[in-house]
Scaffold this active site. Structure first.
Site, mmCIF file in Angstrom:
data_model
loop_
_atom_site.group_PDB
_atom_site.id
_atom_site.type_symbol
_atom_site.label_atom_id
_atom_site.label_comp_id
_atom_site.label_asym_id
_atom_site.label_seq_id
_atom_site.Cartn_x
_atom_site.Cartn_y
_atom_site.Cartn_z
ATOM 1 N N VAL A 147 0.866 -1.177 0.000
ATOM 2 C CA VAL A 147 0.000 0.000 0.000
ATOM 3 C C VAL A 147 0.901 1.225 0.000
ATOM 4 C CG1 VAL A 147 -1.831 1.258 1.197
ATOM 5 C CG2 VAL A 147 -1.764 -1.244 1.302
ATOM 6 N N CYS A 148 0.626 2.157 -0.911
ATOM 7 C CA CYS A 148 1.339 3.434 -0.968
ATOM 8 C C CYS A 148 2.843 3.206 -1.093
ATOM 9 C CB CYS A 148 0.964 4.276 0.249
ATOM 10 S SG CYS A 148 1.395 6.026 0.107
ATOM 11 N N SER A 149 3.632 3.827 -0.229
ATOM 12 C CA SER A 149 5.089 3.743 -0.348
ATOM 13 C C SER A 149 5.652 2.399 0.090
ATOM 14 C CB SER A 149 5.749 4.872 0.453
ATOM 15 O OG SER A 149 5.316 4.853 1.795
#
Length: 317
Positions: A107-109
């Site tokens: 998720v995300c970074s």
């Protein structure tokens, strides 16, 4: 637990983003209410005990060295990704898990951690749009698509920021338990069911809003099948057409016609990606009237006609 129980492990680290973990956890938890025993949820970290998120709120974790590889590993993102991305123990665990787990996701970074582990070389992936330029510089071998909310490339899944993790979890639930369960889960979460992975991270509605016409734009987005002429929009705003057109352009940076077209192409693309509708039906539902008018709008917005974008989305699944 049922014989079909799937273990989902959530990898966290100091300064992880709380919602990157809590959002998908809530989705899998609620899906388990509709199909009891479907999921077992574990939070994993390098060290035992409470791990503080970037907000300071901690979550208790089990050491990943003491946990068998999960069916699905989801790596959270957040400000703290730099340390695990260079931690030999963490990267070794991610690689070992990916070798035997059915799915590995971020998720995300958290995408940085998968990339640092070498899992994304030559593979399609996405991350939060604010990080895309830095990510491409650091990991040029990854085929980054910075505009998508989530991307699946075989057993590897990556998603953009925070709420996109929920969209990704719903897609996994749909693949595991069927679309009816995913739909019920989304309804229980009170989220849109469900944004397709190919949908843009950027929202025309959010980009246009920010002033006196916010309510009008929301109304237009909910009534795309109507003509939405300048005259109709002006009546809805209780203004004269001439004054409305002038103030709307000054406020939003777009003419009323261009703003409506942006709302329509965004809604039409989402329908094409997520629904088995004919192009002609999508054109009618989103107010284009006919498929040729929609085709011209798509070429202006995306550089490709609707059929080409639908084929690309299906091939990427």
């Amino acid at each position: 637990m049922s014989a079909m129980t799937r273990t989902v492990g959530f990898l966290i680290f100091p300064d992880f983003q709380l919602l990157d973990v809590a959002g998908p956890i809530a989705a899998f938890e609620i899906a388990g209410r509709f199909v009891p025993g479907a999921y077992r949820l574990n939070v994993l970290a390098r060290d035992d005990g409470a791990v503080a998120s970037s907000s300071g709120v901690p979550i208790s974790a089990t050491p990943f060295a003491q946990s068998p590889p999960p069916d699905t590993l989801i790596v959270s993102g957040g400000e703290g990704t730099r340390s695990p991305a260079i931690c030999a123990d963490t990267l070794a665990f991610v690689r070992a898990s990916a070798a035997v787990s059915r799915r590995t996701a971020s998720v995300c970074s958290g995408t940085y951690i998968l990339a640092a582990a070498g899992l994304l070389d030559g593979r399609r992936a996405t991350t939060h749009w604010q990080r895309s330029r830095d990510f491409q510089r650091r990991y040029p071998a990854v085929r980054l698509d910075p505009d998508k909310i989530f991307v699946q490339d075989g057993s590897l899944w990556t998603s953009a920021g925070i709420t996109a993790g929920i969209d990704m979890a719903l897609a996994m639930i749909g693949a595991d338990l069927g679309e009816d369960v995913a739909r019920q889960t989304a309804q229980q979460l009170v989220v849109y069911h469900r944004r397709p992975g190919g949908q843009s991270q950027f929202s025309a509605l959010l980009e246009l809003q920010g002033g006196r016409f916010d309510g009008l734009l929301t109304w237009a987005r909910e009534n795309l099948a109507q003509p939405l002429s300048v005259e109709q929009l002006a009546r809805q705003a209780a203004m004269s057409p001439r004054n409305f057109a002038r103030l709307f352009a000054a406020e939003t940076g777009a003419t009323p016609a261009k703003a409506v077209e942006r709302l329509r192409v965004e809604a039409a693309r989402a329908l094409l990606d997520s629904q088995p509708l004919q192009v002609e039906d999508v054109a009618l539902e989103t107010g284009f009237g006919d498929s040729e008018r929609m085709r011209r709008a798509f070429v202006r917005a995306f550089g490709q006609p609707p059929q080409a974008l639908r084929r690309a989305a299906r091939m990427a699944q």
